[in-house]
Design a protein around this motif. Structure first.
Motif, PDB file in Angstrom:
ATOM      1  N   ALA A   1       0.820  -1.210   0.000  1.00 33.83           N
ATOM      2  CA  ALA A   1       0.000   0.000   0.000  1.00 33.83           C
ATOM      3  C   ALA A   1       0.856   1.263   0.000  1.00 33.83           C
ATOM      4  O   ALA A   1       0.509   2.269  -0.642  1.00 33.83           O
ATOM      5  CB  ALA A   1      -0.930  -0.011   1.210  1.00 33.83           C
TER       6      ALA A   1
ATOM      7  N   ASP B   1       2.143   1.818  -3.516  1.00 37.79           N
ATOM      8  CA  ASP B   1       1.073   2.361  -4.357  1.00 37.79           C
ATOM      9  C   ASP B   1       0.884   3.857  -4.115  1.00 37.79           C
ATOM     10  O   ASP B   1       0.610   4.616  -5.052  1.00 37.79           O
ATOM     11  CB  ASP B   1      -0.246   1.639  -4.072  1.00 37.79           C
TER      12      ASP B   1
ATOM     13  N   SER C   1       7.816   3.505  -5.981  1.00 34.11           N
ATOM     14  CA  SER C   1       8.863   2.518  -5.688  1.00 34.11           C
ATOM     15  C   SER C   1      10.151   3.159  -5.198  1.00 34.11           C
ATOM     16  O   SER C   1      11.054   2.452  -4.741  1.00 34.11           O
ATOM     17  CB  SER C   1       9.144   1.693  -6.946  1.00 34.11           C
TER      18      SER C   1
END
Length: 403
Positions: free
Chosen positions: A48, A51, A55
């Motif tokens: 989560a 998201d 990254s």
């Protein structure tokens, strides 16, 4: 089981207190440790976060790069709220699992960095705050943790203020001295207050003190507010209203150092159903008291309010604090019954009438000098209260006061 909420600003010394409590026998449920667990590689928490923040917050091996996350998440309020919205529910779920696995007589110390910010303080029978001033904390964060000063100040600014922490603190541990000083203070707190609190709670014992009328304490109002908030959470929808009542609710009035709270419920059955919830919150029931001991005479009948001396209308349930550091009585009374209305009226009448306040203080001091037992003290005040009941309601009618 006694649950304690432990918190403090970053760099304040909370970990030292937590470790000391563990040495004393407490079971530590550490929010920081859990927060790391729930975002380990392969968890739904880490997925989560990726998201939400990209990254770039990952290390080459796929683990969370905490400094990178902090640089992004603490850059503005919206991103910080996003971070908290992901992590807090996961931490809460894991915390509940750990507590459920503990023994029934355990002392659970929940080490929660954002206890104040997440408005969790009323969930705990006792809240312990560890404090150090901002500059001391910055020195620790830059010297011991290697943070930049800008990062340290940003972290501190993002957390609760000292004023916000004081508002929820049952215990305030100052960490302006050495680690040894803090450990000694934490051990003394455990021995003098936490361990006796846990024992009393397990035994269903209520704390009572010898009767002594003391000068008004400005801190009573804040203590009453904290207890009211705790009881609102414990009672939930069953509480129609929760009020700080009695002498300590009247500003400037000398009183026994005991907080009285009234929880208004729809029936005595509803009051009985709250017994376990109140005990878990730190307030065992006093089974032998099932009503107010009212001895009204004919003069005490108030025409506008049919307050007879029918015992059925003066029933109540009463709980008391197991915490030796804060004697408290919690009166559960039925909405609209005479005892419930008079408890609300009495404080308002005293607050509005200085002469009556002085009269009442004189009565209390005279009675306290002759009666050190709480029951005898209450009985000895009864003649004054019989007449006060009539006078208070006459004042209420004159100024159109209503509960």
């Amino acid at each position: 089981m006694l649950r304690i909420g432990l918190t403090g600003g970053i760099g304040a010394g909370k970990s030292t207190v937590s470790a000391t409590f563990s040495e004393c026998g407490g079971i530590i449920v550490d929010g920081d440790v859990i927060a790391r667990e729930v975002v380990e590689p392969g968890t739904e928490g880490l997925a989560a976060l990726v998201d939400a923040f990209g990254s770039e917050i990952l290390l080459p091996d796929g683990a969370l790069n905490r400094p990178a996350l902090a640089a992004v998440a603490f850059s503005d309020d919206q991103k910080r709220a996003t971070l908290n919205g992901i992590v807090h529910p996961l931490v809460g779920r894991r915390r509940a699992e750990l507590i459920a696995a503990a023994a029934a007589d355990a002392v659970i110390v929940e080490d929660i960095p954002l206890l104040v910010e997440s408005q969790m303080a009323p969930l705990f029978p006792l809240v312990v705050i560890v404090h150090a001033d901002v500059e001391t904390r910055i020195q620790r964060l830059t010297g011991q943790r290697g943070m930049t000063e800008a990062d340290a100040r940003a972290r501190i600014a993002a957390q609760a203020t000292e004023e916000q922490r004081r508002a929820v603190a049952d215990v305030w541990l100052d960490n302006s001295g050495s680690p040894a000083d803090l450990r000694a203070a934490a051990r003394e707190l455990w021995q003098r207050r936490i361990a006796p609190f846990a024992h009393n709670l397990g035994a269903g014992q209520v704390v009572r003190r010898p009767v002594r009328v003391v000068p008004a304490d400005p801190g009573w109002a804040a203590e009453g507010q904290r207890i009211c908030q705790r009881l609102r959470v414990a009672c939930g929808a069953a509480a129609i209203r929760v009020d700080h009542i009695g002498s300590t609710s009247v500003p400037g009035l000398a009183a026994k150092d005991v907080i009285d709270i009234q929880v208004t419920v729809e029936s005595l059955t509803a009051a009985d159903e709250l017994a376990e919830a109140l005990r878990a919150a730190g307030y065992p029931r006093i089974d032998q008291i099932t009503g107010d001991d009212v001895k009204l005479d004919a003069r005490s009948t108030v025409p506008a309010f049919d307050h007879s001396n029918d015992p059925a209308l003066w029933g109540k349930r009463i709980h008391g604090s197991a915490d030796p550091g804060r004697p408290t009585f919690v009166h559960l009374r039925v909405d609209g019954w005479p005892g419930q209305q008079f408890a609300l009226l009495f404080g308002a009448w005293l607050a509005a009438n200085p002469a009556v306040r002085s009269e009442y203080v004189d009565v209390k001091r005279q009675v306290a000098a002759a009666h050190s037992d709480g029951g005898d003290y209450a009985d000895a005040k009864e003649p004054w209260f019989r007449d006060a009941y009539r006078r208070a309601w006459e004042w209420a009618d004159a100024v159109d006061w209503r509960p």
